[in-house]
Write a protein that holds these residues in place. Structure first.
Motif, PDB file in Angstrom:
ATOM      1  N   ALA A 598       0.626  -1.215  -0.098  1.00  0.00           N
ATOM      2  CA  ALA A 598      -0.141   0.041   0.083  1.00  0.00           C
ATOM      3  C   ALA A 598       0.839   1.143   0.153  1.00  0.00           C
ATOM      4  CB  ALA A 598      -1.025   0.183   1.152  1.00  0.00           C
ATOM      5  N   ILE A 599       1.754   1.254   0.825  1.00  0.00           N
ATOM      6  CA  ILE A 599       2.693   2.472   0.733  1.00  0.00           C
ATOM      7  C   ILE A 599       3.487   2.668  -0.576  1.00  0.00           C
ATOM      8  CG2 ILE A 599       4.732   3.431   2.009  1.00  0.00           C
ATOM      9  CD1 ILE A 599       2.510   3.619   3.513  1.00  0.00           C
ATOM     10  N   HIS A 600       3.847   1.576  -1.109  1.00  0.00           N
ATOM     11  CA  HIS A 600       4.691   1.379  -2.396  1.00  0.00           C
ATOM     12  C   HIS A 600       3.686   2.038  -3.443  1.00  0.00           C
ATOM     13  CE1 HIS A 600       6.065  -0.215  -6.405  1.00  0.00           C
ATOM     14  NE2 HIS A 600       7.517  -0.087  -5.658  1.00  0.00           N
ATOM     15  N   ALA A 601       2.411   1.676  -3.480  1.00  0.00           N
ATOM     16  CA  ALA A 601       1.582   2.156  -4.419  1.00  0.00           C
ATOM     17  C   ALA A 601       1.282   3.620  -4.485  1.00  0.00           C
ATOM     18  CB  ALA A 601       0.178   1.172  -4.158  1.00  0.00           C
ATOM     19  N   ALA A 602       1.396   4.000  -3.147  1.00  0.00           N
ATOM     20  CA  ALA A 602       0.923   5.424  -2.761  1.00  0.00           C
ATOM     21  C   ALA A 602       2.044   6.457  -3.174  1.00  0.00           C
ATOM     22  CB  ALA A 602       0.546   5.739  -1.406  1.00  0.00           C
ATOM     23  N   SER A 604       4.344   5.637  -5.311  1.00  0.00           N
ATOM     24  CA  SER A 604       4.663   5.555  -6.887  1.00  0.00           C
ATOM     25  C   SER A 604       3.396   5.879  -7.810  1.00  0.00           C
ATOM     26  CB  SER A 604       4.861   4.187  -7.258  1.00  0.00           C
ATOM     27  OG  SER A 604       5.932   3.411  -6.422  1.00  0.00           O
ATOM     28  N   ARG A 605       2.485   6.450  -6.852  1.00  0.00           N
ATOM     29  CA  ARG A 605       1.235   6.751  -7.765  1.00  0.00           C
ATOM     30  C   ARG A 605       0.771   5.645  -8.818  1.00  0.00           C
ATOM     31  NH1 ARG A 605      -0.252  11.165  -4.913  1.00  0.00           N
ATOM     32  NH2 ARG A 605       1.693  12.646  -4.867  1.00  0.00           N
ATOM     33  N   LEU A 606       0.612   4.420  -8.284  1.00  0.00           N
ATOM     34  CA  LEU A 606       0.077   3.039  -8.856  1.00  0.00           C
ATOM     35  C   LEU A 606      -1.199   2.896  -8.004  1.00  0.00           C
ATOM     36  CD1 LEU A 606       3.304   1.176  -9.230  1.00  0.00           C
ATOM     37  CD2 LEU A 606       2.387   2.467 -10.946  1.00  0.00           C
ATOM     38  N   HIS A 607      -1.850   2.282  -8.942  1.00  0.00           N
ATOM     39  CA  HIS A 607      -3.280   1.654  -8.254  1.00  0.00           C
ATOM     40  C   HIS A 607      -3.474   0.263  -8.652  1.00  0.00           C
ATOM     41  CE1 HIS A 607      -5.360   5.898  -9.218  1.00  0.00           C
ATOM     42  NE2 HIS A 607      -4.530   5.822  -8.354  1.00  0.00           N
ATOM     43  N   ALA A 608      -3.609  -0.592  -7.524  1.00  0.00           N
ATOM     44  CA  ALA A 608      -3.716  -2.056  -7.586  1.00  0.00           C
ATOM     45  C   ALA A 608      -5.070  -2.541  -8.584  1.00  0.00           C
ATOM     46  CB  ALA A 608      -3.658  -2.508  -6.280  1.00  0.00           C
ATOM     47  N   ASN A 609      -4.704  -3.356  -9.331  1.00  0.00           N
ATOM     48  CA  ASN A 609      -5.712  -4.030  -9.997  1.00  0.00           C
ATOM     49  C   ASN A 609      -6.727  -4.740  -9.056  1.00  0.00           C
ATOM     50  OD1 ASN A 609      -7.092  -6.381 -11.464  1.00  0.00           O
ATOM     51  ND2 ASN A 609      -5.957  -5.729 -13.074  1.00  0.00           N
ATOM     52  N   GLN A 610      -7.968  -4.133  -9.314  1.00  0.00           N
ATOM     53  CA  GLN A 610      -9.131  -4.479  -8.287  1.00  0.00           C
ATOM     54  C   GLN A 610      -9.507  -6.103  -8.537  1.00  0.00           C
ATOM     55  OE1 GLN A 610      -9.939  -2.535  -5.578  1.00  0.00           O
ATOM     56  NE2 GLN A 610      -7.845  -1.678  -6.387  1.00  0.00           N
ATOM     57  N   ASP A 611      -9.408  -6.519  -9.721  1.00  0.00           N
ATOM     58  CA  ASP A 611      -9.635  -7.953  -9.692  1.00  0.00           C
ATOM     59  C   ASP A 611      -8.709  -8.719  -9.167  1.00  0.00           C
ATOM     60  OD1 ASP A 611     -11.978  -7.193 -11.332  1.00  0.00           O
ATOM     61  OD2 ASP A 611     -10.820  -7.403 -13.347  1.00  0.00           O
ATOM     62  N   ALA A 612      -7.444  -8.183  -9.197  1.00  0.00           N
ATOM     63  CA  ALA A 612      -6.291  -9.406  -8.546  1.00  0.00           C
ATOM     64  C   ALA A 612      -6.307  -9.216  -7.015  1.00  0.00           C
ATOM     65  CB  ALA A 612      -5.002  -8.648  -8.844  1.00  0.00           C
TER      66      ALA A 612
END
Length: 660
Positions: A598-602, A604-612
């Motif tokens: 979650a910190i890495h995504a925030a 890096s401005r990335l959004h996790a694939n919600q299906d995954a």
């Protein structure tokens, strides 16, 4: 399941006798020594040879002893509340028991009714449970001992005087320190110190234990701040500042988890900065530390730099800067205020739907009733001690019944030997009072390490106090050992061995493991949800993520505590508990992976694939269902998404641990 490194020993004998490592509360030791020894000592000096005055002094010392056991330190308002609640409960119990003194039928009815109330109080709160235990103890004491005071209702008054004396000493101690918020400052500072130790442990086998220490420190700090949150404290600027600093630790903790997952050791400057922050929080006069140069080489280090700058700006009095996890309002502590009505409703829900609660109460009542029957039917010298032993050992919310029974028995035998040595070798008077003070001072230190060790200290204190009243009655010492062993035997034979729940620990633990797995799945969903499109809604979403993380780690910590308590049981119970340890460790690693991702995504401005994310959530939910149904997990293809790779690996490992 094979145990991972750092797992507790599966030897139940070792777990039974091993004392915990805990700092010594010297302030409480001094307070307890003075509070217990002075009243009886003064009565010996001013009115030597007067048994009535000596009995009065003993009761005042007992009142101080009651409240000293209840005082565990912490926020001043919480200490006062515990002392008052415990003292009033004990006084009411002594009065109720005294009214039944000499009437066997009335004694049995009053003591059994008190046992029911004491057992039910365990679902209300820890303070209510402690107060109810003292109520039960002094119902038993009042129904078994005639202190010679008339009219009968006078007996509780010396207890309240002793409690007031101990409360006054507590107020003086707080005033001498000159810092009414010192416990809260120390608790908040300990969070920063624990995170520093976690950063030091990166790349070493101690990293998992260090992360658990961070969880413990945060739990204790939040509990303390919640306890201190009164209408006055909510407007206290010092309290509000401490809450803000505690909330500012949340992004630091999450960033530290991410840095630990990245695996690269940090330069000593960063952990030392956290220790400097801790010193500045604990001592407001200390200068705020100089913040290190921001390091954005990895997402974890970038988040850590940002959160450290936030904490530093708060110490300097500057406005909050931007961080991955916005801090909460200064008057919030991340936990909702629990009203009296909500507590009552929660307790009622537990009683209505909690079969385990009623079974625990039933076991307590049955054991107390059997102990009362033994006291009435057999010609024992002081049979009330049997019922006392049963009441203390069988309290359903105080941990392993087996461990407490064995520890109580062993501790009492050793304690009685100490008491006998004091009574036989030291002259009656000041020499025994000095010994009393030393033994009483050891109680707050011993209770944090081992219940048996605590029994070793409190038993000679009680023996000496009662021996001063019954001078020369050496049979008192012998009967104390015999009665304690009879009480422990009743607990083991009546309250432990015959009950099916005793021999189904795996089923009980599996339900708790499944609940925690469900919590981890919920945290995964919250932590990796797509950020709200409206920028104004994102701080609230970030705070929800942090709140879910804290809640999940707290449940994991509680589960660890439960397993460690069960490890003190004999096989096959301890063996079943040890078998769940690898799964608990695996769930902790999943939670760490969710936090770092979650910190890495925030960052890096990335959004996790919600299906995954949904697939991982389903995998954890299936894991929980498999634990409840006692079956292997279903076959689920975990996602190969690059951002979620570490979570997939840890979820797969957790499912493999269960399957094995």
């Amino acid at each position: 399941m094979s145990s991972p490194p750092g797992a507790p020993s599966s030897s139940w004998v070792r777990e039974l006798v091993r004392p915990k490592s805990a700092p010594a509360p010297w302030d409480l030791a001094v307070l307890t020594a003075i509070a217990v020894a002075v009243p009886v000592g003064v009565s010996l000096v001013i009115f030597p040879g007067d048994p009535a005055i000596l009995g009065l002094g003993v009761l005042v010392s007992i009142g101080a002893l009651i409240t000293s056991v209840a005082d565990r330190g912490g926020a001043a308002v919480d200490r006062v509340r515990r002392i008052l609640t415990t003292a009033i409960s004990a006084a009411i119990g002594l009065l109720a028991g005294s009214l039944a003194l000499g009437n066997d039928v009335a004694t049995v009815i009053v003591v059994v009714a008190a046992a029911v109330l004491s057992g039910i109080a365990g679902v209300v709160s820890a303070n209510a449970s402690q107060a109810a235990l003292q109520f039960l103890i002094y119902v038993i004491v009042g129904s078994g001992i005639d202190f010679g005071l008339r009219p009968i209702w006078v007996a509780p008054l010396p207890l309240l005087v002793g409690a007031a004396w101990r409360l006054g000493l507590t107020g003086i101690a707080i005033a001498i320190t000159g810092r009414a918020r010192a416990p809260e400052r120390a608790a908040v500072a300990s969070v920063y110190t624990a995170v520093a130790a976690q950063l030091d442990a990166i790349g070493t086998p101690a990293i998992d234990a260090a992360r658990r220490d961070v969880t413990t420190a945060m739990n204790q700090a939040y509990d303390l701040m919640v306890a201190a949150r009164t209408a006055l404290a909510g407007r206290d600027p010092k309290w509000r500042t401490l809450v803000t600093q505690l909330n500012a630790a949340t992004p630091i903790v999450e960033a530290a988890t991410t840095v630990a997952a990245e695996g690269e050791p940090l330069p000593p400057l960063l952990p030392n900065t956290l220790r400097s922050l801790a010193r500045s929080i604990e001592d407001p006069k200390a200068p705020p530390p100089t913040m290190p140069t921001p390091d954005r080489s990895t997402p974890g280090r970038a988040a850590l730099s940002s959160s450290l700058r936030l904490a530093g700006s708060l110490l300097k009095g500057d406005g909050p800067i931007t961080t991955t996890v916005p801090i909460q309002r200064p008057d919030a502590v991340g936990l909702p205020r629990v009203t009296l009505r909500q507590r009552a409703r929660t307790a009622l829900d537990h009683l209505i739907s909690g079969g385990e609660t009623w079974f625990a109460v039933l076991r307590l009542v049955v054991c107390v009733a059997v102990a009362e029957a033994v006291s009435v039917l057999f010609p024992l010298e002081r049979p009330y001690w049997i019922v006392l032993t049963v009441a203390v050992v069988m309290k359903p919310d105080f941990g392993s019944v087996f461990a407490r029974a064995v520890q109580r028995g062993l501790g009492t035998v050793v304690g009685v030997l100490f008491g006998a040595a004091v009574v036989e070798l030291l002259p009656t008077g000041w020499p025994q009072v000095v010994a009393l003070a030393l033994l009483a001072g050891g109680m707050p230190i011993a209770i944090r390490r081992n219940y048996g060790l605590f029994s070793t200290f409190i038993t000679p204190v009680i023996v000496i106090l009662l021996e001063l009243v019954h001078s020369g009655d050496t049979g008192l010492i012998v009967s104390r050992v015999a009665d304690t062993l009879i009480g422990c035997a009743i607990v083991l034979v009546v309250g432990y061995l015959p009950w099916p729940s005793t021999w189904r620990p795996s089923r009980q633990l599996s339900g708790r493991v499944a609940d925690v797995a469900t919590d981890v799945a919920g945290y995964l969903k919250v932590a990796l949800a797509t950020p709200p499109p409206d920028e104004a809604d994102r701080p609230a979403a970030a705070r929800d993520r942090s709140s879910a993380r804290r809640s999940t780690y707290r449940r994991l910590s509680d589960l660890r505590t439960l397993v460690q308590q069960t490890l003190a049981e004999p096989p096959p119970i301890s063996t079943a508990a040890a078998a769940w340890w690898p799964e608990i460790v695996a769930l902790e690693r999943v939670t760490d992976a969710v936090t770092s991702t979650a910190i890495h995504a925030a960052q890096s401005r990335l959004h996790a694939n919600q299906d995954a994310v949904g697939t991982l959530h389903d995998a954890l939910t299936d894991l929980a269902d498999a634990v409840r149904a006692d079956r292997p997990p279903e076959s689920i293809q975990l996602p190969a998404d690059q951002l979620l790779r570490s979570i997939s690996d840890e979820v797969g490992a957790a499912r493999s641990v269960l399957a094995s």
